[in-house]
Design a protein around this motif. Structure first.
Motif, PDB file in Angstrom:
ATOM      1  N   CYS A  52       0.846  -1.191   0.000  1.00  0.00           N
ATOM      2  CA  CYS A  52       0.000   0.000   0.000  1.00  0.00           C
ATOM      3  C   CYS A  52       0.879   1.237   0.000  1.00  0.00           C
ATOM      4  O   CYS A  52       1.934   1.253   0.638  1.00  0.00           O
ATOM      5  CB  CYS A  52      -0.850   0.063   1.268  1.00  0.00           C
ATOM      6  SG  CYS A  52      -2.200  -1.079   1.299  1.00  0.00           S
ATOM      7  N   SER A  53       0.423   2.219  -0.715  1.00  0.00           N
ATOM      8  CA  SER A  53       1.144   3.484  -0.634  1.00  0.00           C
ATOM      9  C   SER A  53       0.149   4.571  -0.268  1.00  0.00           C
ATOM     10  O   SER A  53      -0.978   4.601  -0.759  1.00  0.00           O
ATOM     11  CB  SER A  53       1.827   3.810  -1.961  1.00  0.00           C
ATOM     12  OG  SER A  53       0.882   3.956  -2.980  1.00  0.00           O
ATOM     13  N   HIS A 111      -0.227   8.701   0.065  1.00  0.00           N
ATOM     14  CA  HIS A 111       0.350   9.974  -0.339  1.00  0.00           C
ATOM     15  C   HIS A 111      -0.262  11.095   0.480  1.00  0.00           C
ATOM     16  O   HIS A 111      -1.455  11.081   0.770  1.00  0.00           O
ATOM     17  CB  HIS A 111       0.077  10.244  -1.829  1.00  0.00           C
ATOM     18  CG  HIS A 111       0.721   9.254  -2.735  1.00  0.00           C
ATOM     19  ND1 HIS A 111       2.035   9.306  -3.081  1.00  0.00           N
ATOM     20  CD2 HIS A 111       0.211   8.169  -3.363  1.00  0.00           C
ATOM     21  CE1 HIS A 111       2.320   8.308  -3.894  1.00  0.00           C
ATOM     22  NE2 HIS A 111       1.223   7.593  -4.073  1.00  0.00           N
ATOM     23  N   ASN A 142      -2.775  13.068  -5.777  1.00  0.00           N
ATOM     24  CA  ASN A 142      -2.235  12.012  -6.622  1.00  0.00           C
ATOM     25  C   ASN A 142      -3.340  11.368  -7.442  1.00  0.00           C
ATOM     26  O   ASN A 142      -4.525  11.543  -7.147  1.00  0.00           O
ATOM     27  CB  ASN A 142      -1.500  10.974  -5.774  1.00  0.00           C
ATOM     28  CG  ASN A 142      -2.434  10.147  -4.937  1.00  0.00           C
ATOM     29  OD1 ASN A 142      -2.981   9.163  -5.404  1.00  0.00           O
ATOM     30  ND2 ASN A 142      -2.640  10.556  -3.679  1.00  0.00           N
ATOM     31  N   GLN A 176      -2.808   7.945  -8.399  1.00  0.00           N
ATOM     32  CA  GLN A 176      -2.359   6.553  -8.398  1.00  0.00           C
ATOM     33  C   GLN A 176      -3.568   5.623  -8.375  1.00  0.00           C
ATOM     34  O   GLN A 176      -4.549   5.882  -7.677  1.00  0.00           O
ATOM     35  CB  GLN A 176      -1.488   6.294  -7.184  1.00  0.00           C
ATOM     36  CG  GLN A 176      -0.993   4.870  -7.104  1.00  0.00           C
ATOM     37  CD  GLN A 176      -0.047   4.662  -5.940  1.00  0.00           C
ATOM     38  OE1 GLN A 176       0.560   5.608  -5.460  1.00  0.00           O
ATOM     39  NE2 GLN A 176       0.080   3.428  -5.495  1.00  0.00           N
ATOM     40  N   THR A 195      -3.113   1.421  -4.302  1.00  0.00           N
ATOM     41  CA  THR A 195      -3.754   2.422  -3.457  1.00  0.00           C
ATOM     42  C   THR A 195      -4.480   1.690  -2.343  1.00  0.00           C
ATOM     43  O   THR A 195      -5.110   0.669  -2.580  1.00  0.00           O
ATOM     44  CB  THR A 195      -4.762   3.261  -4.270  1.00  0.00           C
ATOM     45  OG1 THR A 195      -4.055   3.953  -5.282  1.00  0.00           O
ATOM     46  CG2 THR A 195      -5.515   4.232  -3.402  1.00  0.00           C
ATOM     47  N   CYS A 196      -4.388   2.204  -1.144  1.00  0.00           N
ATOM     48  CA  CYS A 196      -5.149   1.655  -0.029  1.00  0.00           C
ATOM     49  C   CYS A 196      -6.184   2.694   0.387  1.00  0.00           C
ATOM     50  O   CYS A 196      -5.869   3.875   0.510  1.00  0.00           O
ATOM     51  CB  CYS A 196      -4.246   1.309   1.148  1.00  0.00           C
ATOM     52  SG  CYS A 196      -3.326  -0.198   0.853  1.00  0.00           S
ATOM     53  N   HIS A 214      -6.895  -2.833  -0.138  1.00  0.00           N
ATOM     54  CA  HIS A 214      -5.720  -2.625  -0.990  1.00  0.00           C
ATOM     55  C   HIS A 214      -6.134  -2.882  -2.436  1.00  0.00           C
ATOM     56  O   HIS A 214      -6.532  -3.986  -2.783  1.00  0.00           O
ATOM     57  CB  HIS A 214      -4.612  -3.587  -0.564  1.00  0.00           C
ATOM     58  CG  HIS A 214      -3.325  -3.404  -1.297  1.00  0.00           C
ATOM     59  ND1 HIS A 214      -2.161  -3.964  -0.854  1.00  0.00           N
ATOM     60  CD2 HIS A 214      -2.992  -2.736  -2.424  1.00  0.00           C
ATOM     61  CE1 HIS A 214      -1.177  -3.663  -1.690  1.00  0.00           C
ATOM     62  NE2 HIS A 214      -1.673  -2.922  -2.653  1.00  0.00           N
ATOM     63  N   PHE A 230     -10.065  -1.000  -8.587  1.00  0.00           N
ATOM     64  CA  PHE A 230     -10.166   0.445  -8.419  1.00  0.00           C
ATOM     65  C   PHE A 230     -11.529   0.932  -8.900  1.00  0.00           C
ATOM     66  O   PHE A 230     -12.173   1.749  -8.233  1.00  0.00           O
ATOM     67  CB  PHE A 230      -9.049   1.166  -9.177  1.00  0.00           C
ATOM     68  CG  PHE A 230      -8.931   2.615  -8.787  1.00  0.00           C
ATOM     69  CD1 PHE A 230      -8.174   2.975  -7.693  1.00  0.00           C
ATOM     70  CD2 PHE A 230      -9.583   3.602  -9.506  1.00  0.00           C
ATOM     71  CE1 PHE A 230      -8.059   4.304  -7.308  1.00  0.00           C
ATOM     72  CE2 PHE A 230      -9.480   4.930  -9.127  1.00  0.00           C
ATOM     73  CZ  PHE A 230      -8.714   5.278  -8.026  1.00  0.00           C
ATOM     74  N   THR A 244      -7.166  10.558   1.375  1.00  0.00           N
ATOM     75  CA  THR A 244      -6.188   9.791   0.607  1.00  0.00           C
ATOM     76  C   THR A 244      -5.540  10.695  -0.439  1.00  0.00           C
ATOM     77  O   THR A 244      -4.522  10.328  -1.019  1.00  0.00           O
ATOM     78  CB  THR A 244      -6.833   8.591  -0.120  1.00  0.00           C
ATOM     79  OG1 THR A 244      -7.768   9.065  -1.077  1.00  0.00           O
ATOM     80  CG2 THR A 244      -7.469   7.623   0.853  1.00  0.00           C
ATOM     81  N   ASN A 296      -6.381  11.164  -3.277  1.00  0.00           N
ATOM     82  CA  ASN A 296      -6.455  10.562  -4.600  1.00  0.00           C
ATOM     83  C   ASN A 296      -7.578  11.264  -5.360  1.00  0.00           C
ATOM     84  O   ASN A 296      -8.742  11.227  -4.948  1.00  0.00           O
ATOM     85  CB  ASN A 296      -6.726   9.063  -4.487  1.00  0.00           C
ATOM     86  CG  ASN A 296      -6.685   8.374  -5.822  1.00  0.00           C
ATOM     87  OD1 ASN A 296      -7.475   8.671  -6.706  1.00  0.00           O
ATOM     88  ND2 ASN A 296      -5.758   7.431  -5.958  1.00  0.00           N
TER      89      ASN A 296
END
Length: 177
Positions: free
Chosen positions: A12-13, A15, A19, A21, A25-26, A33, A40, A140, A142
């Motif tokens: 998991c990343s 940020h 982002n 991503q 992605t978590c 995850h 996604f 997140t 995201n």
């Protein structure tokens, strides 16, 4: 670095900056995850669905409050309202505050029966919990997941907001609580 033949695999990343991503992605939990584009996409739909659910809870709460108000205005005495007041009514509208001797105006209104108060509290707790969860999704950073939250709120508001009472402000918008 050699880990003794142990492959750590994808991780998991998280940020702390904006982002886009998709893979690895978590979402809020390490168990959520995302390892593929399909995951996604399904996560995007689930998060948008949670946004719609939040709007539904808001509408349900408003409608339930309206239902309670109608019953209380009609003066129907049910077993719920018979035990609504645990203390005798006081005729004075003001009382002295504990600090500084200030006069405090008591709220006027009708006491809500305990069962209705419990249901209102559960609905409120569910909407607060869901709003904080959506805030964590937002955090997140995201862009796609943020879009999912906003899109869910927009769709939910559109679908569930077909009727508006002219005397109402519509309540608060999508807020943490």
């Amino acid at each position: 670095m050699d880990h003794g033949g142990y492959d750590m695999g994808p991780r998991c990343s998280m940020h702390m900056l904006w982002n886009t991503q998709v893979i690895d992605t978590c979402v809020v939990f390490s168990q959520w995850h995302i390892r593929s584009h399909l995951q996604f996409f399904l996560s995007f739909l689930a998060i948008a669905g949670l946004g719609v659910l939040y709007e539904y809870l808001r509408k349900l709460s408003r409608d339930f409050d309206g239902h309670i108000a109608t019953k209380l205005r009609a003066g129907r005495r049910t077993p719920l309202t018979a035990s609504a007041r645990s203390s005798p009514e006081r005729s004075d509208v003001e009382e002295t505050g504990l600090l500084h001797g200030l006069r405090v105006v008591k709220k006027q209104g009708t006491t809500v029966p305990p069962l209705y108060r419990a249901i209102r509290a559960i609905l409120y707790g569910a909407s607060v919990g869901l709003s904080f969860f959506l805030m964590l999704v937002f955090m997140t950073y995201n862009a796609y997941l943020i879009l999912a939250v906003v899109l869910g709120a927009v769709v939910g508001h559109y679908v569930l907001g077909e009727v508006m009472e002219p005397d109402s402000t519509g309540g608060k918008g999508m807020a943490c609580h």
